[in-house]
Design a protein around this motif. Structure first.
Motif, PDB file in Angstrom:
ATOM      1  N   PHE A 374      43.467  41.898  36.978  1.00  0.00           N
ATOM      2  CA  PHE A 374      43.618  41.503  38.372  1.00  0.00           C
ATOM      3  C   PHE A 374      44.546  42.465  39.105  1.00  0.00           C
ATOM      4  CE2 PHE A 374      42.922  37.329  36.250  1.00  0.00           C
ATOM      5  CZ  PHE A 374      41.795  36.905  36.948  1.00  0.00           C
ATOM      6  N   GLN A 375      44.307  42.618  40.383  1.00  0.00           N
ATOM      7  CA  GLN A 375      45.290  43.253  41.263  1.00  0.00           C
ATOM      8  C   GLN A 375      45.926  42.167  42.112  1.00  0.00           C
ATOM      9  OE1 GLN A 375      44.660  47.172  42.953  1.00  0.00           O
ATOM     10  NE2 GLN A 375      45.172  46.392  44.978  1.00  0.00           N
ATOM     11  N   VAL A 376      47.259  42.209  42.182  1.00  0.00           N
ATOM     12  CA  VAL A 376      47.981  41.220  42.969  1.00  0.00           C
ATOM     13  C   VAL A 376      47.827  41.551  44.456  1.00  0.00           C
ATOM     14  CG1 VAL A 376      50.223  40.153  43.412  1.00  0.00           C
ATOM     15  CG2 VAL A 376      49.626  40.891  41.088  1.00  0.00           C
ATOM     16  N   LYS A 377      47.498  40.553  45.235  1.00  0.00           N
ATOM     17  CA  LYS A 377      47.278  40.755  46.663  1.00  0.00           C
ATOM     18  C   LYS A 377      48.585  41.045  47.393  1.00  0.00           C
ATOM     19  CE  LYS A 377      43.172  37.802  46.999  1.00  0.00           C
ATOM     20  NZ  LYS A 377      42.561  36.631  47.675  1.00  0.00           N
ATOM     21  N   THR A 378      48.474  41.742  48.481  1.00  0.00           N
ATOM     22  CA  THR A 378      49.608  41.921  49.380  1.00  0.00           C
ATOM     23  C   THR A 378      49.731  40.673  50.242  1.00  0.00           C
ATOM     24  OG1 THR A 378      48.252  42.883  51.129  1.00  0.00           O
ATOM     25  CG2 THR A 378      49.157  44.399  49.452  1.00  0.00           C
ATOM     26  N   ASP A 387      47.195  32.060  46.369  1.00  0.00           N
ATOM     27  CA  ASP A 387      46.053  32.977  46.449  1.00  0.00           C
ATOM     28  C   ASP A 387      46.571  34.378  46.177  1.00  0.00           C
ATOM     29  OD1 ASP A 387      43.578  34.176  46.971  1.00  0.00           O
ATOM     30  OD2 ASP A 387      44.048  34.401  49.106  1.00  0.00           O
ATOM     31  N   PHE A 388      46.633  34.729  44.883  1.00  0.00           N
ATOM     32  CA  PHE A 388      47.385  35.903  44.462  1.00  0.00           C
ATOM     33  C   PHE A 388      46.545  37.050  43.923  1.00  0.00           C
ATOM     34  CE2 PHE A 388      51.236  33.012  43.346  1.00  0.00           C
ATOM     35  CZ  PHE A 388      51.582  32.951  44.685  1.00  0.00           C
ATOM     36  N   TYR A 389      45.362  36.789  43.379  1.00  0.00           N
ATOM     37  CA  TYR A 389      44.674  37.803  42.586  1.00  0.00           C
ATOM     38  C   TYR A 389      43.333  38.212  43.190  1.00  0.00           C
ATOM     39  CZ  TYR A 389      47.752  36.780  38.541  1.00  0.00           C
ATOM     40  OH  TYR A 389      48.816  36.610  37.689  1.00  0.00           O
ATOM     41  N   THR A 390      43.033  39.503  43.023  1.00  0.00           N
ATOM     42  CA  THR A 390      41.698  40.039  43.225  1.00  0.00           C
ATOM     43  C   THR A 390      41.202  40.558  41.881  1.00  0.00           C
ATOM     44  OG1 THR A 390      42.140  40.680  45.514  1.00  0.00           O
ATOM     45  CG2 THR A 390      40.320  41.794  44.391  1.00  0.00           C
ATOM     46  N   LEU A 391      40.027  40.141  41.458  1.00  0.00           N
ATOM     47  CA  LEU A 391      39.489  40.556  40.163  1.00  0.00           C
ATOM     48  C   LEU A 391      39.004  41.998  40.226  1.00  0.00           C
ATOM     49  CD1 LEU A 391      38.633  39.809  37.268  1.00  0.00           C
ATOM     50  CD2 LEU A 391      36.453  39.020  38.221  1.00  0.00           C
ATOM     51  N   LEU A 392      39.534  42.830  39.315  1.00  0.00           N
ATOM     52  CA  LEU A 392      39.141  44.226  39.240  1.00  0.00           C
ATOM     53  C   LEU A 392      38.137  44.503  38.128  1.00  0.00           C
ATOM     54  CD1 LEU A 392      42.585  46.069  39.652  1.00  0.00           C
ATOM     55  CD2 LEU A 392      40.875  45.589  41.426  1.00  0.00           C
ATOM     56  N   GLN A 393      38.331  43.840  36.996  1.00  0.00           N
ATOM     57  CA  GLN A 393      37.530  44.192  35.816  1.00  0.00           C
ATOM     58  C   GLN A 393      37.508  43.020  34.846  1.00  0.00           C
ATOM     59  OE1 GLN A 393      38.438  48.084  33.920  1.00  0.00           O
ATOM     60  NE2 GLN A 393      38.811  46.916  32.060  1.00  0.00           N
ATOM     61  N   THR A 394      36.366  42.804  34.219  1.00  0.00           N
ATOM     62  CA  THR A 394      36.232  41.775  33.187  1.00  0.00           C
ATOM     63  C   THR A 394      35.906  42.444  31.862  1.00  0.00           C
ATOM     64  OG1 THR A 394      35.447  40.128  34.777  1.00  0.00           O
ATOM     65  CG2 THR A 394      34.981  39.722  32.449  1.00  0.00           C
TER      66      THR A 394
END
Length: 414
Positions: A374-378, A387-394
């Motif tokens: 995950f990348q942590v949101k700004t 609402d903290f994460y954007t999924l980058l890779q599984t």
């Protein structure tokens, strides 16, 4: 602290008091038809938010979701104070005096490895969720243990490997000086080097009790490493990352990587500090409809301050639910007679729950499920609370954890 709770959340009573209030024959019958789950956790130390009270609520939620299948379930709680001797003493007391059948959670790798030995000695079930050491499925694997949620190999592969591929070629490590920190540092170093990166230095800080990271951060700054790997967890990770921001490491072009960061840590740091960083978890409350549903049930059952469940808490829920399914499948008497038999039944049954979806358990005791980078949101990207994460890779389940052949586990040696 030791607490005992009935299935329905509404009453709390010590197991000895319960027995004393019941006629002897009734007490024996009840004990024979009662499964006792011990949540051994950190209720007041550096891992409180990522385990602690929310692990207890998650375990009780699993009991609630399991429903009434013809036997009683009790949940006991104890604080191991991040000391192996305390953890071992509590577990022995639970087994010998209180008839505990299974121990769940156990943050801190040192405590986890000590408890692992006791559970094997007493032939009880051990479901570890929050300790990260790969030794639980490696040199110290046990027929009585399942390592459920995450480990240092998975974290190093996902977070460390991704950062090297993104251009982070030189690394400096700030590492907690105990089993977990050493394991996470070593695993990440291996992935960095195998990907063509290099390690320019490292320093270790005392655990527990470090609050001032200035000297360690100055060494990291002087190394001019592109990536400063923070190899600790809980309050230690929060303090180290916050102070790295105060020292201006990021402004000077260094990237700070928390190698074990939970959603609860991000909440404590705030998106102003954590935003833009990457981390790996095997569960996120907002990942899909099932994770949102189970998270809602856990929070509704009383997490402190509305704390959202992390992957460690989700592991307590998932492991407890699968354990109870195995007990129902084989019968309470058989389950209480042999922890090894219960573990074997759990390994033979496919797993499926709202926290992790479908999964399996390997012969070495490794529970398999996907890992998520995950990348942590700004602050500007976040839509609201948690609402903290954007999924980058599984990473698929079969690739997320160390190959069984590399673990040197005696249970699978040929």
């Amino acid at each position: 602290m030791i607490e005992s709770s009935r299935r329905n959340f509404l009453t709390a009573t010590g197991s000895l008091g319960l027995a004393a209030a019941t006629p002897m024959t009734g007490a024996r019958a009840q004990a024979a038809n009662t499964i006792r789950i011990g949540v051994l956790t950190d209720m007041s130390g550096p891992f409180r938010d990522i385990s602690g009270p929310t692990s207890v609520v998650a375990t009780r939620t699993a009991v609630q979701d399991f429903g009434n299948r013809g036997f009683n379930v009790e949940v006991l709680v104890a604080d191991h104070q991040n000391r192996p001797d305390v953890g071992v003493s509590l577990v022995r007391q639970w087994i010998d005096r209180d008839g505990v059948d299974v121990v769940v959670d156990v943050p801190s790798s040192g405590v986890a490895l000590a408890v692992n030995s006791v559970m094997r000695e007493r032939n009880k079930v051990y479901l570890n969720s929050t300790a990260a050491t790969v030794e639980l499925t490696g040199g110290q694997c046990s027929p009585n243990t399942i390592h459920w949620t995450y480990d240092t190999w998975m974290l190093a592969r996902s977070t460390g490997g991704a950062l090297v591929r993104a251009g982070g070629q030189s690394w400096f490590f700030i590492t907690a000086d105990y089993a977990f920190g050493h394991s996470l540092e070593n695993q990440t170093m291996e992935f960095v080097r195998s990907a063509g990166g290099r390690v320019v230095g490292s320093v270790r800080h005392p655990f527990p009790g470090t609050t001032d990271y200035s000297s360690f951060l100055l060494q990291a700054q002087a190394s001019r490493a592109q990536i400063v790997g923070i190899s600790n967890a809980g309050v230690d990770a929060i303090n180290a990352i916050k102070q790295a921001g105060e020292f201006g490491l990021m402004r000077r072009g260094q990237r700070v990587a928390g190698l074990l960061v939970f959603v609860n840590d991000v909440n404590s740091m705030g998106l102003q500090i954590a935003g833009g960083s990457v981390c790996t978890e095997t569960f996120y409350w907002d990942l899909n409809d099932r994770t949102r549903a189970v998270s809602q049930r856990i929070v509704a059952n009383g997490t402190p301050g509305g704390n959202r469940p992390s992957m460690g808490h989700a592991g307590c829920y998932s492991a407890t639910l699968h354990y109870l399914k195995a007990v129902a499948d084989m019968g309470v008497a058989n389950a209480k007679a042999s922890g090894v038999d219960v573990i074997n039944r759990m390994k033979a049954m496919p797993t499926d729950d709202d926290a992790f979806g479908a999964g399996t358990i390997r012969p070495d005791g490794r529970k398999l499920h996907p890992a998520y980078l995950f990348q942590v949101k700004t602050p500007q990207e976040s839509r609201g609370a948690w609402d903290f994460y954007t999924l980058l890779q599984t990473t698929p389940a079969e690739e997320a954890f160390r190959p069984m052949a590399q673990g040197n586990c005696a249970l699978v040696r040929t």
